[in-house]
Motif scaffolding. Structure first.
Motif, short mmCIF file in Angstrom:
data_model
loop_
_atom_site.label_atom_id
_atom_site.label_comp_id
_atom_site.label_asym_id
_atom_site.label_seq_id
_atom_site.Cartn_x
_atom_site.Cartn_y
_atom_site.Cartn_z
N LEU A 10 0.84 -1.19 0.00
CA LEU A 10 0.00 0.00 0.00
C LEU A 10 0.88 1.25 0.00
N PRO A 11 0.56 2.22 -0.86
CA PRO A 11 1.40 3.41 -0.97
C PRO A 11 1.38 4.27 0.29
N MET A 12 2.54 4.82 0.59
CA MET A 12 2.67 5.71 1.74
C MET A 12 2.08 7.08 1.40
N PRO A 13 1.54 7.77 2.39
CA PRO A 13 0.99 9.11 2.15
C PRO A 13 2.06 10.09 1.66
N ASP A 14 1.69 10.97 0.76
CA ASP A 14 2.60 12.00 0.25
C ASP A 14 3.06 12.94 1.36
N SER A 15 2.25 13.05 2.40
CA SER A 15 2.57 13.99 3.48
C SER A 15 3.72 13.51 4.37
N TRP A 16 4.10 12.24 4.28
CA TRP A 16 5.18 11.73 5.10
C TRP A 16 6.52 12.30 4.65
N SER A 17 7.40 12.53 5.59
CA SER A 17 8.74 13.03 5.28
C SER A 17 9.56 11.93 4.61
N LYS A 18 10.64 12.33 3.96
CA LYS A 18 11.53 11.35 3.33
C LYS A 18 12.10 10.39 4.35
N ARG A 19 12.40 10.91 5.52
CA ARG A 19 12.95 10.06 6.59
C ARG A 19 11.93 8.99 7.02
N LYS A 20 10.70 9.41 7.23
CA LYS A 20 9.66 8.47 7.64
C LYS A 20 9.39 7.46 6.53
N MET B 200 9.73 3.40 6.91
CA MET B 200 8.50 2.60 6.86
C MET B 200 8.40 1.69 5.64
N ALA B 201 9.23 1.89 4.64
CA ALA B 201 9.17 1.07 3.42
C ALA B 201 9.32 -0.41 3.76
N GLY B 202 8.35 -1.21 3.37
CA GLY B 202 8.38 -2.65 3.63
C GLY B 202 7.88 -3.07 4.99
N GLN B 203 7.58 -2.12 5.85
CA GLN B 203 7.10 -2.45 7.20
C GLN B 203 5.62 -2.85 7.14
N PRO B 204 5.14 -3.61 8.12
CA PRO B 204 3.73 -3.97 8.15
C PRO B 204 2.83 -2.74 8.19
N HIS B 205 1.75 -2.79 7.45
CA HIS B 205 0.76 -1.72 7.38
C HIS B 205 -0.29 -2.05 8.45
N LEU B 206 -0.34 -1.27 9.52
CA LEU B 206 -1.17 -1.61 10.67
C LEU B 206 -2.47 -0.82 10.76
N SER B 207 -2.79 -0.05 9.75
CA SER B 207 -4.02 0.73 9.79
C SER B 207 -4.98 0.23 8.70
N ARG B 208 -6.10 0.90 8.56
CA ARG B 208 -7.10 0.51 7.57
C ARG B 208 -6.60 0.75 6.16
N LYS C 50 -0.21 -7.06 4.41
CA LYS C 50 -0.13 -5.74 3.79
C LYS C 50 1.07 -5.00 4.36
N ARG C 51 1.75 -4.29 3.47
CA ARG C 51 2.98 -3.60 3.83
C ARG C 51 3.00 -2.22 3.20
N TRP C 52 3.76 -1.32 3.81
CA TRP C 52 3.94 0.01 3.26
C TRP C 52 4.90 -0.06 2.08
N ALA C 53 4.64 0.76 1.06
CA ALA C 53 5.50 0.81 -0.12
C ALA C 53 5.46 2.19 -0.74
N VAL C 54 6.45 2.47 -1.56
CA VAL C 54 6.46 3.73 -2.30
C VAL C 54 5.33 3.73 -3.32
N ASP C 55 5.22 2.64 -4.08
CA ASP C 55 4.17 2.48 -5.08
C ASP C 55 3.29 1.30 -4.71
N GLY C 56 2.00 1.43 -4.92
CA GLY C 56 1.08 0.35 -4.62
C GLY C 56 1.18 -0.77 -5.65
N ARG C 57 1.07 -2.00 -5.18
CA ARG C 57 1.05 -3.16 -6.06
C ARG C 57 0.58 -4.37 -5.26
#
Length: 100
Positions: free
Chosen positions: A37-47, A51-59, A87-94
């Motif tokens: 699942l794609p990460m929000p645009d509002s997140w900083s580059k550091r975040k 978070m890339a590849g980490q478990p996605h724990l929200s809806r 489900k995991r966080w990613a730069v692009d959704g797939r």
């Protein structure tokens, strides 16, 4: 929903169209499905980097997006007997589908 073109319905139909365009018509059994699942645009580059590849724990819940995938592919998905979803966080959704 046939007549009312609610945004959620339009988005779901576009999702189904993208699956068909990608040539996905069925999934192997048993399988592992990973939703990136794609990460929000509002997140900083550091975040984003942390978070890339980490478990996605929200809806949305993994069971709901798994059901959406199966409903998009099959009119009757009762023959699906084993599906491991995550489900995991990613730069692009797939969606990755791996035969087990």
């Amino acid at each position: 929903d046939k007549w009312a073109q609610r945004p959620a319905v339009v988005k779901y139909r576009a999702f189904k169209d993208r699956l068909r365009a990608a040539g996905l018509c069925e999934i192997p059994q048993p399988c592992k499905v990973t939703f990136h699942l794609p990460m929000p645009d509002s997140w900083s580059k550091r975040k984003r980097a942390s978070m890339a590849g980490q478990p996605h724990l929200s809806r949305p819940d993994v069971d709901n997006i798994s059901k959406g995938l199966l409903d998009a592919l099959y009119k009757d998905d009762s023959h699906i007997w084993s599906l491991w979803g995550e489900k995991r966080w990613a730069v692009d959704g797939r969606i990755e589908i791996e035969a087990l």
